[in-house]
Design an enzyme around this catalytic site. Structure first.
Site, PDB file in Angstrom:
ATOM      1  N   HIS A   1     -12.183  10.692  19.494  1.00 51.22           N
ATOM      2  CA  HIS A   1     -12.043  10.417  18.047  1.00 51.22           C
ATOM      3  C   HIS A   1     -12.293   8.934  17.740  1.00 51.22           C
ATOM      4  O   HIS A   1     -11.421   8.231  17.225  1.00 51.22           O
ATOM      5  CB  HIS A   1     -10.654  10.860  17.551  1.00 51.22           C
ATOM      6  CG  HIS A   1     -10.628  11.104  16.065  1.00 51.22           C
ATOM      7  ND1 HIS A   1      -9.821  12.037  15.482  1.00 51.22           N
ATOM      8  CD2 HIS A   1     -11.303  10.530  15.045  1.00 51.22           C
ATOM      9  CE1 HIS A   1      -9.994  12.034  14.164  1.00 51.22           C
ATOM     10  NE2 HIS A   1     -10.902  11.118  13.881  1.00 51.22           N
TER      11      HIS A   1
ATOM     12  N   GLU B   1      -5.318  16.603  19.813  1.00 50.40           N
ATOM     13  CA  GLU B   1      -5.689  15.247  20.223  1.00 50.40           C
ATOM     14  C   GLU B   1      -4.418  14.545  20.664  1.00 50.40           C
ATOM     15  O   GLU B   1      -3.408  14.676  19.959  1.00 50.40           O
ATOM     16  CB  GLU B   1      -6.346  14.500  19.065  1.00 50.40           C
ATOM     17  CG  GLU B   1      -7.724  15.031  18.753  1.00 50.40           C
ATOM     18  CD  GLU B   1      -8.428  14.299  17.611  1.00 50.40           C
ATOM     19  OE1 GLU B   1      -7.879  13.298  17.090  1.00 50.40           O
ATOM     20  OE2 GLU B   1      -9.511  14.740  17.223  1.00 50.40           O
TER      21      GLU B   1
ATOM     22  N   ARG C   1     -13.038  17.244  12.202  1.00 53.03           N
ATOM     23  CA  ARG C   1     -11.676  17.495  12.681  1.00 53.03           C
ATOM     24  C   ARG C   1     -11.718  18.615  13.715  1.00 53.03           C
ATOM     25  O   ARG C   1     -12.421  19.625  13.525  1.00 53.03           O
ATOM     26  CB  ARG C   1     -10.761  17.934  11.516  1.00 53.03           C
ATOM     27  CG  ARG C   1     -10.349  16.814  10.569  1.00 53.03           C
ATOM     28  CD  ARG C   1      -9.409  15.809  11.232  1.00 53.03           C
ATOM     29  NE  ARG C   1      -8.977  14.739  10.342  1.00 53.03           N
ATOM     30  CZ  ARG C   1      -9.576  13.567  10.201  1.00 53.03           C
ATOM     31  NH1 ARG C   1     -10.669  13.275  10.899  1.00 53.03           N
ATOM     32  NH2 ARG C   1      -9.090  12.644   9.385  1.00 53.03           N
TER      33      ARG C   1
HETATM   34  C1  DGY Z   1     -10.964   9.399   9.131  1.00 52.68           C
HETATM   35  O1  DGY Z   1     -11.089   8.356   8.477  1.00 52.68           O
HETATM   36  O2  DGY Z   1     -10.534  10.446   8.630  1.00 52.68           O
HETATM   37  C2  DGY Z   1     -11.360   9.331  10.573  1.00 52.68           C
HETATM   38  O3  DGY Z   1     -11.293  10.546  11.186  1.00 52.68           O
HETATM   39  C3  DGY Z   1     -10.501   8.328  11.290  1.00 52.68           C
HETATM   40  O4  DGY Z   1      -9.245   8.865  11.463  1.00 52.68           O
END
Ligand code: DGY
Length: 326
Positions: free
Chosen positions: A285, A266, A237
């Site tokens: 992402h 993002e 993240r």
């Molecule tokens: C998750 O599954 O948390 C990935 O980051 C996709 O959003």
């Protein structure tokens, strides 16, 4: 039971829910809903299949307390106020495991892309700057026999370490809330504290959840402890690293390079200075963006709702105190 799916996910999970007799409606526009639209829409539904970009916060939950279950099309659930959902008695499910290999591939790919400046080289050709051969230009680094520092030895961290061991015989260090001897043994991985991970690793790859302890953890203090030759990779993240501090660390040569599949915010703006740096590779992402992973995520997120509707245990429940099924 009426289920609202807040973005158009792969059809597998939707079919699966319909076959189980659920009444499913999918948001079919090619854009996420606004918070107001989502709140208004779910008033007529019993269950919500949600995604990470929707803030399922205190305000949302208190306006949608009628929801019997929320299932998330992701492994991460940092967009959801779990404490409040639990207080309101709303079970929250997620979709783990499905994206382990897909995300590990992105982390591994970013390491290679950064170490050989691949994204930057691509841009120089586009800009018409592929000049004559110069023996000392465009030099990257080799990954063989380097030391990998895994921050968060969960499933994705393990899969990244396996790739780095197999391809480059890297030595693996890991930092985790608790020791993971069974996972660490086949990787020959050594548990270290955060400071040691920072100071000893040639590549640090972040694979933890975003929470109050990890938010902003990779900041100036952390970058200052890393090797000037180190590469920082984050596919978890964006808020786990402090972006201005990262930019400064790269500008000052405090660290050598960075590869990010996650940013804060993002989407990243197109004029972000990271996008023009030589030893940096950024992706939008896409960790879980494979046909295989997204199809399985769709199935897993649906399965939570189906089993709940049947009165069975929710297979992937976050707030486990709300597990009521048989
Ligand atoms: C998750 O599954 O948390 C990935 O980051 C996709 O959003």
């Amino acid at each position: 039971m009426k289920v609202f799916v807040a973005l158009n996910i792969p059809v597998k999970g939707i079919d699966h829910m319909r076959q189980a007799g659920l009444d499913v409606t999918v948001w079919d526009q090619d854009r996420p809903m606004t918070p107001e639209e989502l709140i208004r829409k779910v008033q007529d539904f019993d269950a919500l299949l949600s995604m990470g970009m929707y803030k399922i916060d205190n305000a949302f939950l208190n306006k949608c307390k009628h929801l019997k279950i929320i299932s998330q099309f992701s492994v991460g659930y940092d967009n959801i106020d779990i404490a409040e959902a639990t207080r309101l008695g709303i079970p929250i499910g997620n979709a783990p495991n499905a994206m382990t290999d897909a995300t590990a591939d992105v982390a591994f790919g970013l390491m290679m892309a950064v170490s050989r400046k691949m994204f930057y080289m691509h841009k120089t050709i586009q800009a018409g700057k592929w000049g004559p051969f110069k023996p000392q230009a465009n030099l990257g680094k080799e990954l063989k026999n380097k030391t990998l520092g895994i921050f968060g030895l969960g499933r994705i961290g393990e899969a990244v370490a396996q790739r780095c061991r197999g391809a480059y015989q890297m030595e693996v260090l890991y930092c985790n809330r608790s020791p993971k001897p069974d996972v660490a043994a086949p990787l020959d991985a050594t548990l270290v504290d955060f400071e040691t991970l920072l100071s000893q690793s040639d590549i640090i790859s972040v694979h933890c959840a975003l929470n109050s302890t990890t938010r902003g953890l990779f900041n100036k203090t952390a970058f200052d402890q890393m090797k000037p030759s180190a590469i920082f990779i984050n596919t978890a993240r964006g808020s786990i690293h402090n972006e201005p501090d990262l930019i400064q660390a790269l500008r000052d040569n405090t660290i050598w390079g960075a590869g990010l599949d996650v940013t804060d915010p993002e989407p990243m703006k197109s004029d972000n200075p990271l996008l023009t740096m030589e030893n940096v590779a950024i992706l939008p992402h896409i960790g879980s963006a494979t046909v295989e992973a997204r199809t399985e995520m769709s199935r897993l997120a649906a399965e939570n709702i189906i089993q709940f509707a049947k009165g069975n245990k929710i297979p992937n429940l976050i707030n486990v105190s709300l597990q009521t099924g048989k």
